[in-house]
Every structure is written in C-alpha cells, then in structure tokens.
Write a protein that holds these residues in place. Structure first.
Motif, mmCIF file in Angstrom:
data_model
loop_
_atom_site.group_PDB
_atom_site.id
_atom_site.type_symbol
_atom_site.label_atom_id
_atom_site.label_comp_id
_atom_site.label_asym_id
_atom_site.label_seq_id
_atom_site.Cartn_x
_atom_site.Cartn_y
_atom_site.Cartn_z
ATOM 1 N N SER A 27 26.825 15.128 49.544
ATOM 2 C CA SER A 27 26.033 16.078 50.323
ATOM 3 C C SER A 27 26.683 16.324 51.661
ATOM 4 O O SER A 27 27.227 15.430 52.278
ATOM 5 N N GLY A 28 26.609 17.564 52.095
ATOM 6 C CA GLY A 28 27.202 17.913 53.364
ATOM 7 C C GLY A 28 26.224 17.842 54.517
ATOM 8 O O GLY A 28 26.596 18.049 55.661
ATOM 9 N N ASP A 29 24.946 17.534 54.259
ATOM 10 C CA ASP A 29 23.984 17.575 55.357
ATOM 11 C C ASP A 29 23.994 16.312 56.202
ATOM 12 O O ASP A 29 23.365 16.284 57.250
ATOM 13 N N GLY A 30 24.667 15.268 55.786
ATOM 14 C CA GLY A 30 24.784 14.058 56.577
ATOM 15 C C GLY A 30 23.471 13.340 56.807
ATOM 16 O O GLY A 30 23.389 12.442 57.622
ATOM 17 N N ASP A 31 22.436 13.719 56.112
ATOM 18 C CA ASP A 31 21.104 13.179 56.351
ATOM 19 C C ASP A 31 20.512 12.581 55.078
ATOM 20 O O ASP A 31 19.294 12.532 54.934
ATOM 21 N N ASP A 32 21.367 12.138 54.174
ATOM 22 C CA ASP A 32 20.895 11.647 52.878
ATOM 23 C C ASP A 32 19.890 10.507 53.005
ATOM 24 O O ASP A 32 18.867 10.507 52.327
ATOM 25 N N ALA A 46 17.909 9.682 55.524
ATOM 26 C CA ALA A 46 16.633 10.156 56.068
ATOM 27 C C ALA A 46 15.855 10.934 55.018
ATOM 28 O O ALA A 46 14.636 10.793 54.910
ATOM 29 N N LEU A 47 16.559 11.734 54.241
ATOM 30 C CA LEU A 47 15.885 12.501 53.194
ATOM 31 C C LEU A 47 15.277 11.573 52.157
ATOM 32 O O LEU A 47 14.115 11.736 51.765
ATOM 33 N N PHE A 90 14.225 19.310 56.778
ATOM 34 C CA PHE A 90 15.584 19.321 56.230
ATOM 35 C C PHE A 90 15.910 20.727 55.707
ATOM 36 O O PHE A 90 16.125 20.914 54.510
ATOM 37 N N PRO A 91 15.952 21.718 56.590
ATOM 38 C CA PRO A 91 16.134 23.105 56.138
ATOM 39 C C PRO A 91 17.493 23.373 55.497
ATOM 40 O O PRO A 91 17.620 24.320 54.721
#
Length: 157
Positions: free
Chosen positions: A25-30, A32-33, A65-66
């Motif tokens: 994933s590119g959101d770097g927030d795995d 937290a998600l 997490f938009p």
C-alpha cells in the motif's frame, strides 16, 4: 551446477523479500487502518455477508483514510454485493488510481464487469493481474475462474 543452485537461492530470497503482496500500500497508514474500529467492523460485516452493514462503517473509515486504496476496494466490494454497480465501479477505480497494482481491486472490478456483461473489461483486469503477480496469485486465479465460469454460462444460453 553450484552456480545454478546459487541463482535459484538468490531468486528465492528476492521473492521472499517481495513479501505476500505484489504491491504494498502506498498510503503508509496500514497499521492505523487495520486498528480502525469502523474498518475492522466493516470487514467483519463483509465476512458475515452483511454488505449493507459494512457500507456506513466503511464510509466513516473513508473520512479518516480518504486515500486508502483498501477502503475504496472494500467499499467497491460492498456496493457490488448490493448490486449498486455505479458506486462499486467508482470505488474500484479510485482504489486503482491510488494504487494501480492493487491486486484485490483488479480482481473485484473484473468480477463486477462480468456481472454487468463486460467480458473484455474483465479480461483487461486479468491481464493486469498477470503482469502484477510475479507468480500466479490468488486474485489472478479467482478472476480466471470467474471468467471461465462466465464463458460457460454464455455458451449455455
């Protein structure tokens, strides 16, 4: 022969380092998600077959997490299960904009295209999976199976 064996070992190490997902994933927030109460409740609802309960929880998670390809993919899945194809395609496309190599989104959008009778579009996503997966992956095999079943149903009409 020892050189060939070393080459296979190096290839094995490279594959192991690649990890279980072909495209992280590119959101770097795995983390937290995965810790998000709405996201985990929505996934549990989807596992239980309750897409209607999952949608509002995923919409809440989307506020935090938009730019999460995973949240958009799960929303696409939930809407597809509810046969709300316009919304499903909207979320799958957004997931693929965020993460073009998202294997789940390619599989699910391909299956959605089959549900609306668009075999060529499903085959394009299968081709994408074939280029993404280093070796055959579950998402690729699942979409191949869905396409094969679709073709059989088409010949039985």
């Amino acid at each position: 022969m020892p050189m060939l064996r070393r080459g296979f070992v190096a290839l094995g190490l490279a594959v192991a380092a690649w990890g279980p997902r072909a495209a992280p994933s590119g959101d770097g927030d795995d983390e937290a998600l995965l810790a998000d109460a709405d996201y985990t409740a929505a996934r549990a609802a989807l596992q239980a077959g309750d897409a209607a309960a999952a949608v509002p929880r995923l919409q809440q998670a989307l506020k935090r997490f938009p730019d999460s390809a995973d949240v958009h993919n799960e929303l696409g899945f939930a809407h597809r299960k509810l046969r709300q194809f316009d919304k499903a395609f909207e979320h799958y496309r957004r997931a693929l904009q965020i993460e073009p190599r998202h294997r789940g989104a390619h599989e699910y959008i391909g299956e959605a295209y089959l549900m609306v009778g668009d075999l060529p579009a499903a085959e394009r996503h299968l081709a994408a999976l074939r280029s993404i997966c280093l070796l055959s992956c579950e998402e690729q095999r699942d979409l191949e199976k869905a396409i094969a079943e679709y073709r059989v149903r088409g010949t039985q009409r």
